[in-house]
Design a protein around this motif. Sequence first.
Motif, short mmCIF file in Angstrom:
data_model
loop_
_atom_site.label_atom_id
_atom_site.label_comp_id
_atom_site.label_asym_id
_atom_site.label_seq_id
_atom_site.Cartn_x
_atom_site.Cartn_y
_atom_site.Cartn_z
N GLN A 197 3.77 -6.14 19.31
CA GLN A 197 3.67 -6.88 18.11
C GLN A 197 5.07 -6.97 17.50
N ILE A 198 5.99 -6.55 17.85
CA ILE A 198 7.28 -6.92 17.34
C ILE A 198 7.92 -8.07 17.95
N TYR A 199 7.77 -8.32 19.41
CA TYR A 199 7.99 -9.50 19.96
C TYR A 199 7.18 -10.75 19.60
N GLN A 200 5.99 -10.52 19.34
CA GLN A 200 4.94 -11.55 18.57
C GLN A 200 5.24 -11.79 17.05
N GLY A 201 6.03 -11.04 16.37
CA GLY A 201 6.40 -11.26 15.05
C GLY A 201 5.40 -10.93 14.02
N GLN A 202 4.21 -9.99 14.40
CA GLN A 202 3.31 -9.62 13.65
C GLN A 202 3.46 -8.94 12.30
N LYS A 203 2.75 -9.38 11.24
CA LYS A 203 3.53 -9.14 9.84
C LYS A 203 2.64 -7.82 9.54
N ALA A 204 3.16 -7.02 8.83
CA ALA A 204 2.30 -5.70 8.04
C ALA A 204 1.29 -6.20 6.97
N LEU A 209 1.12 -1.66 2.89
CA LEU A 209 2.54 -1.69 2.85
C LEU A 209 2.78 -1.03 1.49
N MET A 210 2.12 -1.60 0.49
CA MET A 210 2.36 -1.40 -1.14
C MET A 210 1.93 -0.05 -1.16
N SER A 211 0.71 0.26 -0.93
CA SER A 211 0.08 1.39 -1.21
C SER A 211 0.95 2.64 -0.71
N THR A 212 1.74 2.45 0.50
CA THR A 212 2.51 3.53 1.11
C THR A 212 3.81 3.64 0.43
N TYR A 213 4.53 2.47 0.03
CA TYR A 213 5.86 2.61 -0.26
C TYR A 213 5.95 2.18 -1.77
N LEU A 214 4.91 2.30 -2.73
CA LEU A 214 5.04 1.61 -3.82
C LEU A 214 5.90 2.56 -4.78
N LEU A 215 6.26 3.93 -4.50
CA LEU A 215 6.96 4.85 -5.34
C LEU A 215 8.36 5.08 -4.64
N LYS A 216 8.37 4.46 -3.54
CA LYS A 216 9.67 4.64 -2.99
C LYS A 216 11.02 3.80 -3.14
N PRO A 217 12.38 4.37 -3.67
CA PRO A 217 13.30 3.59 -3.94
C PRO A 217 13.64 2.36 -2.98
#
Length: 300
Positions: A197-204, A209-217
Amino acid sequence: MLRVPSSIQTSQFEMLSIRRADELRADGSRSDGSEMTFVAYRSDVYPARNEIFFEEHAVVVVLEGEKKFSSPTQELHVHKGQVLFFQRGCYSMNESIDANYRSLVFFMNEKMLKEFVGQHLSLFKAASPPPPADLILSMSASPTFVTFTQSLLAYFGGKSPYLNELLRLKFQELLLHLLELDAKATPAGQLQTILLQIYQGQKADLDYLMSTYLLKPLSMSELARLSGRSLSAFKRDFEEHFHMPPGQWIRHKRLEHAQFMLRNTPKNVSEVSMEIGYESVSHFIKAYKQQYGFTPKQAV
C-alpha cells in the motif's frame, strides 16, 4: 508529546544513521544527501509513560525485559523475542516493567520503503490479505533474525569508511527478514499488505484519521503525512469531504468534545482546555464563547 526520531537525543540513545544518496533538484542541480536515523539502541529504563508520535514507520525489537505499548485500538504487553511493526502515528509507551529492558528501534523512511518494494516486486505478487485493523503488528523473532540484530550491535561506534553503504544493505536485509517473519505470523501477510500500500501510494480514510487523531497535538503537516497526502492535497481533499477547511473543522469538533466533557464529567475548565489541546485557558474560553455564545462555566 515526543516525536521520534527527531526528538531522540544522543545523550539518551546510541544511533546509526544512513546518509541518503544525493537527489536532483527541480533545476537539475544536486542537493546534499540528508541523514535518516536508521536504528537507535537504548538500555536504560524509560522514566514514565510517554505519548509518542512515530514520524516514520518503525520496528521495535525487544532484546531483553518487558514493556507495554498501546495504540488507539490495542494494548500490548511485550517481552524478549517480540518484533513490533508500528505504522506511522501516535502511541502510548509505558514505563518498562523490569529494569532489564533493552531494545533496538528501526525507522523506515517511506521513500526507501518504496524503493525496496520496487526492487522486489516479485515478492509481492501473491494475493494480499485485507489491511490490518490494528496499527501495531506483532511477530516473533526467528534464530536468523536474532543473528541479524546481534550483527548490528557491532556497528555502534564504528568508523568504517564503508559504514553508510553497509547500513543501506542492512536496511534491505532488515526488510527481507521482516517479510519472512510476516509470512509465519498469524494472520500472515499483513506487513506485506502495508508495504504494498505504501508503494502504491494509497491514502488513508479521512473519517478514520480524524476520529483517531482529533485530540492529538499534531500539526497540519503531520496529519497530511499520516493521511498519505501532500499538505496541499490533504487540505483540498479534506475540504471536499467535510465541506470546511481542516483548521476550522478541528477547532469546531474539539470544542464540541469540550462541551460534552464539561456537562458529563467532573473535569474543570482548565483540565478540559488542556485535554482538547489549548495551552492557554483564556484562549479556550474565548473560542468556546465564540462558538456557543456563553462561557464554559455557564455550560456546566
